[in-house]
Design an enzyme around this catalytic site. Structure first.
Site: not given
Length: 536
Positions: A180, A253, A317, A382, A459
């Protein structure tokens, strides 16, 4: 049944579980009769039980535990199984070795909870199981969880524990988010700076962007796996019937990759650091041949490590501002006959997806709308449940991952005692259990396109294994119950079984969120009560 037979309070719920009179005893004399094709399951049984019970469970031609492959159970598919527990014998049957692995986990749950830890009884038993007849088969073939190790690296030893807990709940997929903006965790021989540079960041944001000023901890964060560690993890998971699906993010990302190799971006002269912020970074891969070659080379090495038929390449994204401002990107769009730079996203995903298909793999991507990815992609929807239906109607295979029901990085309730987490309304236990991957009003052809569902644990605000487990459990128990049992899993019945199941979690040392009357309300706690401070 579970009220009078708490030992049959299994999670996930079997399709059929009927108590029978009597008890079956495991002791130092108990042996295993492993018929042809069952050695993987018998080895797993010993691996899981011998260290905590002290029972050797040797192979024997007259063993009281019998493991058998039975073609007559072919109707239960690859993961279905049957267990017959009588006073003198325990017989586990399945048509496929994977079904035997699922049955082994059921045998573990039939044992007293203390047998999972070896505490409270002398090693060597004896241990008793209730006699029962169980016939079981999953509702969905894809049941898993995505664990983000890019934002906060976790040691491979903990990933093995995470796999153990997934297998215990008959989940079969660990989706490993390896790269990422904030970190690159998998080594690539052709690009060593991906981990030597991209695997390190100077600090981490500790406060959600736009919530009263940016805050950083000033603590460097780093970590990466070796290929040997990842291969060993894949083998470890396979022994437990769990597939590891790798994810390499692109074309967005990718800030960690661009910090290591700026020539892969749209401004090769620019020097970037690995991103220390959360959110969506506006730096993306270029659409030139060098960037495409990079992705192919990386994925070749990924496929060499991960045998999974599914390879996830992200895709969500992805800001297109850099492409819109880049003469080279605009020229590429024109050369490819695209409507403009924004269309380069679909073009890019199509090129890389085709590369995976040519090599016999199945590309997977996060769906922004359900209809924007090439048809050979398996899509994870999602943003909105409606996107799953749109994708299914278009012909995609679908894994539902709606963020309001499967994102475990959100708080579990609006109670002030909840630790800081991803900003947003809580995702309560009831919301996770109530998420049906295939709504009842879908047409049969649409329903057939759904592979299943999975939970997500991003996370950004989750640094330690303790926090991972607190956020994961018991919510992942609810997802496992729904994904395996489908409509057989009702909320009231699940809550009753979960109350007994927590003793197993205790024995396994799982740091779960305790059950409280508030957490078991039948309505999701989706808003912050008046007068309660919002989560930071």
């Amino acid at each position: 049944m579970s009220a009078s037979h708490p030992e049959l309070s299994l999670v996930p719920r079997p399709r059929k579980a009927s108590p029978r009179p009597g008890r079956f005893t495991l002791d130092t004399h108990t042996a295993v009769r492993s018929l042809p094709g069952t050695h993987a399951a018998s080895n797993l049984l010993r691996t899981l039980l011998t260290p905590v019970t002290g029972l050797p469970l040797p192979d024997s031609a007259d063993g009281a535990i019998v493991l058998a492959l039975d073609p007559e159970l072919g109707g239960l598919g690859e993961e279905g199984y049957g267990i017959t527990v009588g006073p003198q014998t325990l017989v586990l049957r399945a048509a496929h070795p994977t079904g035997l692995l699922r049955g082994v986990q059921t045998i573990r749950q039939l044992l007293p909870a203390e047998a999972l830890s070896g505490r409270s009884r002398p090693r060597g038993g004896p241990w008793e199981l209730p006699c029962a007849e169980i016939s079981d088969v999953p509702r969905h073939p894809w049941r898993g969880v995505m664990l983000d190790v890019a934002r906060h690296f976790q040691p491979v030893a903990y990933l093995r524990r995470y796999v153990d807990l997934l297998a215990f709940h008959k989940l079969n997929t660990l989706h490993l988010h390896l790269t990422d903006d904030q970190g690159w965790r998998m080594p690539v021989d052709a690009y060593p700076r991906l981990t030597s540079v991209g695997g390190h960041r100077s600090e981490s944001m500790t406060w959600p962007p736009g919530r009263g000023g940016d805050r950083f901890d000033g603590v460097p964060h780093s970590g990466s796996y070796t290929k040997a560690e990842l291969r060993a993890l894949v083998s470890y998971a396979a022994e437990r019937g769990v597939s590891v699906v790798p994810e390499i993010e692109m074309p967005g990302h990718v800030r960690a990759a661009l910090a290591a190799y700026p020539e892969l971006g749209n401004h090769p002269e620019r020097s970037l650091g690995v991103w220390t912020r959360w959110g969506v970074c506006d730096t993306v891969l270029g659409v030139h041949d060098r960037a495409l070659d990079f992705c192919r080379t990386v994925l070749e090495e990924v496929m060499d490590v991960f045998p999974s038929p599914y390879i996830h390449i992200g895709g969500e994204e992805c800001p297109t501002t850099e492409w819109e401002n880049s003469p080279a990107a605009r020229a590429r769009a024109a050369a490819e006959g695209l409507s403009g730079p924004a269309a380069l996203h679909g073009w890019f995903m199509g090129r890389i997806g085709a590369f995976l298909v040519e090599r016999g793999r199945k590309p997977v991507g996060w769906a922004e709308t359900g209809t924007e990815l090439p048809l050979d992609f398996t899509v994870m929807t999602w943003r909105d449940p409606a996107h799953a239906l749109a994708a299914a109607r278009r012909g995609h295979r679908v894994v539902t991952a709606h963020h309001r029901a499967t994102y475990l990085d959100y708080a579990q309730s609006a109670e002030p005692c909840e630790p800081p987490g991803q900003p947003g309304d809580p995702v309560a236990l009831h919301a996770v259990h109530g998420n049906e991957p295939v709504p009842g009003d879908w047409e049969a052809g649409e329903s057939a396109q759904v592979l299943g569902t999975q939970a997500q644990l991003w996370t950004e605000y989750v640094k330690t294994p303790d926090r991972i487990e607190y956020l994961t459990y018991p919510r992942l128990c609810a997802l496992a119950d729904r994904a395996w049992s489908g409509g057989h899993s009702d909320w009231a019945g699940f809550v009753e079984r979960l109350r007994h199941h927590t003793a197993r979690l205790d024995a396994l040392g799982v740091r779960y969120r305790p059950l409280t009357p508030r957490s078991l309300l039948t309505t999701s706690l989706m808003t912050t009560p008046a007068g309660t401070a919002p989560l930071p």
